[in-house]
Design a protein around this motif. Sequence first.
Motif, mmCIF file in Angstrom:
data_model
loop_
_atom_site.group_PDB
_atom_site.id
_atom_site.type_symbol
_atom_site.label_atom_id
_atom_site.label_comp_id
_atom_site.label_asym_id
_atom_site.label_seq_id
_atom_site.Cartn_x
_atom_site.Cartn_y
_atom_site.Cartn_z
ATOM 1 N N ALA A 82 0.830 -1.209 0.000
ATOM 2 C CA ALA A 82 0.000 0.000 0.000
ATOM 3 C C ALA A 82 0.862 1.255 0.000
ATOM 4 C CB ALA A 82 -0.937 -0.003 1.204
ATOM 5 N N ILE A 83 1.921 1.252 0.799
ATOM 6 C CA ILE A 83 2.819 2.409 0.871
ATOM 7 C C ILE A 83 3.593 2.565 -0.435
ATOM 8 C CG2 ILE A 83 4.913 3.308 1.991
ATOM 9 C CD1 ILE A 83 3.853 2.081 4.615
ATOM 10 N N ALA A 84 4.050 1.453 -1.006
ATOM 11 C CA ALA A 84 4.861 1.508 -2.225
ATOM 12 C C ALA A 84 4.082 2.044 -3.413
ATOM 13 C CB ALA A 84 5.406 0.117 -2.551
ATOM 14 N N PHE A 85 2.798 1.689 -3.516
ATOM 15 C CA PHE A 85 2.021 2.069 -4.696
ATOM 16 C C PHE A 85 0.992 3.165 -4.430
ATOM 17 C CE2 PHE A 85 2.799 -2.619 -5.807
ATOM 18 C CZ PHE A 85 4.031 -2.314 -6.379
ATOM 19 N N GLY A 86 0.712 3.446 -3.171
ATOM 20 C CA GLY A 86 -0.237 4.498 -2.834
ATOM 21 C C GLY A 86 0.377 5.624 -2.030
ATOM 22 N N GLY A 87 1.649 5.461 -1.640
ATOM 23 C CA GLY A 87 2.311 6.461 -0.824
ATOM 24 C C GLY A 87 1.975 6.275 0.652
ATOM 25 N N PRO A 88 2.684 6.992 1.541
ATOM 26 C CA PRO A 88 2.421 6.895 2.976
ATOM 27 C C PRO A 88 0.970 7.212 3.339
ATOM 28 C CG PRO A 88 4.486 8.034 2.579
ATOM 29 C CD PRO A 88 3.831 7.877 1.247
ATOM 30 N N GLY A 89 0.301 8.032 2.524
ATOM 31 C CA GLY A 89 -1.088 8.395 2.794
ATOM 32 C C GLY A 89 -2.037 7.218 2.734
ATOM 33 N N ALA A 90 -1.626 6.121 2.094
ATOM 34 C CA ALA A 90 -2.477 4.927 2.051
ATOM 35 C C ALA A 90 -2.771 4.426 3.454
ATOM 36 C CB ALA A 90 -1.803 3.833 1.227
ATOM 37 N N LEU A 91 -1.824 4.658 4.381
ATOM 38 C CA LEU A 91 -2.038 4.222 5.765
ATOM 39 C C LEU A 91 -3.224 4.960 6.386
ATOM 40 C CD1 LEU A 91 -0.822 2.275 7.843
ATOM 41 C CD2 LEU A 91 0.583 4.176 8.686
ATOM 42 N N PHE A 92 -3.376 6.247 6.077
ATOM 43 C CA PHE A 92 -4.533 6.999 6.587
ATOM 44 C C PHE A 92 -5.835 6.390 6.080
ATOM 45 C CE2 PHE A 92 -7.830 10.113 5.670
ATOM 46 C CZ PHE A 92 -8.048 10.663 6.916
ATOM 47 N N SER A 242 3.113 13.762 9.735
ATOM 48 C CA SER A 242 2.912 14.821 8.751
ATOM 49 C C SER A 242 2.935 14.255 7.333
ATOM 50 C CB SER A 242 4.003 15.882 8.906
ATOM 51 O OG SER A 242 3.909 16.858 7.892
ATOM 52 N N LEU A 243 3.846 13.327 7.085
ATOM 53 C CA LEU A 243 3.973 12.717 5.762
ATOM 54 C C LEU A 243 2.713 11.921 5.407
ATOM 55 C CD1 LEU A 243 5.895 12.171 3.353
ATOM 56 C CD2 LEU A 243 6.680 10.137 4.588
ATOM 57 N N ILE A 244 2.182 11.199 6.382
ATOM 58 C CA ILE A 244 0.979 10.399 6.139
ATOM 59 C C ILE A 244 -0.185 11.284 5.729
ATOM 60 C CG2 ILE A 244 -0.798 8.976 7.273
ATOM 61 C CD1 ILE A 244 1.478 7.722 8.945
ATOM 62 N N PHE A 245 -0.403 12.369 6.463
ATOM 63 C CA PHE A 245 -1.556 13.226 6.184
ATOM 64 C C PHE A 245 -1.361 14.056 4.913
ATOM 65 C CE2 PHE A 245 -2.596 12.081 10.487
ATOM 66 C CZ PHE A 245 -3.988 12.038 10.484
ATOM 67 N N SER A 246 -0.152 14.535 4.690
ATOM 68 C CA SER A 246 0.082 15.316 3.465
ATOM 69 C C SER A 246 -0.051 14.432 2.232
ATOM 70 C CB SER A 246 1.464 15.973 3.503
ATOM 71 O OG SER A 246 2.495 15.000 3.538
ATOM 72 N N SER A 247 0.381 13.192 2.357
ATOM 73 C CA SER A 247 0.254 12.250 1.241
ATOM 74 C C SER A 247 -1.191 11.823 1.042
ATOM 75 C CB SER A 247 1.133 11.026 1.505
ATOM 76 O OG SER A 247 0.905 10.015 0.552
ATOM 77 N N ALA A 248 -1.929 11.643 2.139
ATOM 78 C CA ALA A 248 -3.315 11.175 2.059
ATOM 79 C C ALA A 248 -4.213 12.146 1.307
ATOM 80 C CB ALA A 248 -3.870 10.939 3.458
ATOM 81 N N PHE A 249 -3.896 13.444 1.396
ATOM 82 C CA PHE A 249 -4.737 14.458 0.762
ATOM 83 C C PHE A 249 -4.031 15.189 -0.375
ATOM 84 C CE2 PHE A 249 -6.318 13.916 5.100
ATOM 85 C CZ PHE A 249 -7.636 13.614 4.845
ATOM 86 N N GLY A 250 -2.896 14.650 -0.806
ATOM 87 C CA GLY A 250 -2.188 15.220 -1.952
ATOM 88 C C GLY A 250 -1.583 16.581 -1.690
ATOM 89 N N LEU A 251 -1.322 16.919 -0.408
ATOM 90 C CA LEU A 251 -0.774 18.238 -0.078
ATOM 91 C C LEU A 251 0.713 18.328 -0.404
ATOM 92 C CD1 LEU A 251 -2.549 18.767 3.376
ATOM 93 C CD2 LEU A 251 -3.283 19.524 1.101
ATOM 94 N N ASP A 252 1.391 17.188 -0.411
ATOM 95 C CA ASP A 252 2.798 17.130 -0.801
ATOM 96 C C ASP A 252 2.839 16.996 -2.321
ATOM 97 O OD1 ASP A 252 5.386 16.067 -1.516
ATOM 98 O OD2 ASP A 252 5.711 15.664 0.607
ATOM 99 N N SER A 253 3.552 17.892 -2.984
ATOM 100 C CA SER A 253 3.570 17.902 -4.448
ATOM 101 C C SER A 253 4.058 16.579 -5.023
ATOM 102 C CB SER A 253 4.455 19.044 -4.960
ATOM 103 O OG SER A 253 5.787 18.911 -4.464
ATOM 104 N N ALA A 254 4.934 15.890 -4.289
ATOM 105 C CA ALA A 254 5.465 14.622 -4.792
ATOM 106 C C ALA A 254 4.383 13.555 -4.870
ATOM 107 C CB ALA A 254 6.605 14.144 -3.884
ATOM 108 N N PHE A 255 3.367 13.682 -3.995
ATOM 109 C CA PHE A 255 2.322 12.666 -3.946
ATOM 110 C C PHE A 255 1.005 13.131 -4.562
ATOM 111 C CE2 PHE A 255 4.943 11.741 -0.089
ATOM 112 C CZ PHE A 255 5.525 10.574 -0.567
ATOM 113 N N GLY A 256 0.954 14.364 -5.016
ATOM 114 C CA GLY A 256 -0.296 14.880 -5.580
ATOM 115 C C GLY A 256 -0.789 14.078 -6.760
ATOM 116 N N ALA A 257 0.149 13.578 -7.562
ATOM 117 C CA ALA A 257 -0.240 12.843 -8.774
ATOM 118 C C ALA A 257 -0.789 11.452 -8.465
ATOM 119 C CB ALA A 257 0.970 12.714 -9.703
ATOM 120 N N ILE A 258 -0.547 10.955 -7.238
ATOM 121 C CA ILE A 258 -1.017 9.602 -6.914
ATOM 122 C C ILE A 258 -2.055 9.624 -5.792
ATOM 123 C CG2 ILE A 258 1.119 8.504 -7.682
ATOM 124 C CD1 ILE A 258 1.848 8.170 -4.682
ATOM 125 N N LEU A 259 -2.762 10.752 -5.651
ATOM 126 C CA LEU A 259 -3.781 10.845 -4.611
ATOM 127 C C LEU A 259 -4.826 9.739 -4.766
ATOM 128 C CD1 LEU A 259 -5.184 12.200 -2.250
ATOM 129 C CD2 LEU A 259 -6.228 13.827 -3.852
#
Length: 516
Positions: A82-92, A242-259
Amino acid sequence: MSDFLSTVNSYIWSNALVYLCLAAGVYFSIRSRFVQVRQVPEMIRLMFKGEKSPSGISSFQALTISLAGRVGTGNIAGVATAIAFGGPGALFWMWTVAFLGASTSFVECTLGQIYKTRDPLTGEYRGGPAYYLSRAFAHTAAAPAMKIYGYVFAAVTILAMGLLLPSVQSNSMASAMNSAWGWSKWWVAVGTVIVLAFVIIGGVKRIATFASVVVPFMAIVYIVLALIIVALNAGEIPGVISLIFSSAFGLDSAFGAILGSAVMWGVKRGIYSNEAGQGTGPHAAAAAEVSHPAKQGLVQAFAVYIDTLFICTATGFLILSTGAYRVFEGESSDGAVIREGGSILPADAEVGPTFAQTGFDTLWSGAGSSFIAISLAFFCITTIIAYYYMAETNLRFLLGKTNTVNVPYLRGTVGSNTTMMLQALILVSVTIGAVSTASDAWTLGDIGVGLMAWLNIIGIIILQQPAYKALWDYEKQKKLGLDPMFDPTALDIKNATFWENYDPATGKDKEPASSA
């Protein structure tokens, strides 16, 4: 074949199923007045109630059978994926589906208890979605259609639990042991088959005894050791959160494309792990000896928390706090690396148990592979045992009255002979899965989970009302200071034939009325 399986999986696990799971959880939460929050103290109290009988197992044993099915490779390899393909936000999103799914689990498991029956072959309690889907509407014009629905669910469950899902568990276990100790996957397969054959042939009582000892022990050991590593990396925790929540909602630009991927993988792996809504929990719930169905519904709701909020979270924080992860673009390890957690992962590290193994190595250098291999051995074996129990329960349902019919020349009944065939099938599945590639095994497993979830969630949306009647009745009796006893007739719940003929106060069937 791999491309074909992936295409089938993409249709089953479309956005429609993801949103259905989330929407159902929201709806059941509102209808039950957030039972998953209000009744947490009662859930914990009921877990350790010791009611059991020759026909039924205790609430705690039913909980451990349910956890045996839930706690497996999904808690380790599934979180890493989940983390590898959805980012840390997948945990949220795993947390979200667990919180909402606890109410779904309450509804389905309470229904499992209401419409359970006694196995004519063994005398043990049996129940699950196939039973409540076919029985609840037996007095209505919808009876024929719902009976067919129940048969379809039973057939799909036998396919999923007897063939598709065991291979995922044995594959992860064999891979971890091969990585840790260089053991041949064939030898792992043979050893696993021997252990499984001893336990599953002993029936639900032996399954319950095995699960009640192994599951709590391994879950506690795993959580404690994972939390020790997280504590040693306490300085990283604020950044991880912070990484989990920013990734979960696409707030981190690196993870925005995989929200969208964060939501998809969080929900998919969350349901794969905690199984809320999949229809597996009601099988174990129905086996419990309780005086009121809501009791086991509450216990099984808490099982979702144990699985995801405790064990999956421990894995997630272990991986993220040690930096033992990579996030890939395109939901594939062939895609570009979006984020590298640290430099501790080997360059050729496969997505899966390796993430957790590397994280554990930061505490005991070289021991991580062994610990994860041992953990997966216990988790996966108990999960496969639970799968077998659920497949057998649905086989009993399909056979119906023919269970006890003697088969000439085979020296047994239809039920006993087909049970032996099912046992052979699941042992073959375990063997094949152990020596197969991981990608196809996971795809087959996802197909099995998705098919069951579609059928069960739609079914309990249609059938939900008896579960709420049981909940309100339970809470009313508790307010009066009573130990709740269930009477379906008083609640206008039809076709709960087991309870209509059962006296919860004595734990025995009612005496037939004497004729004047």
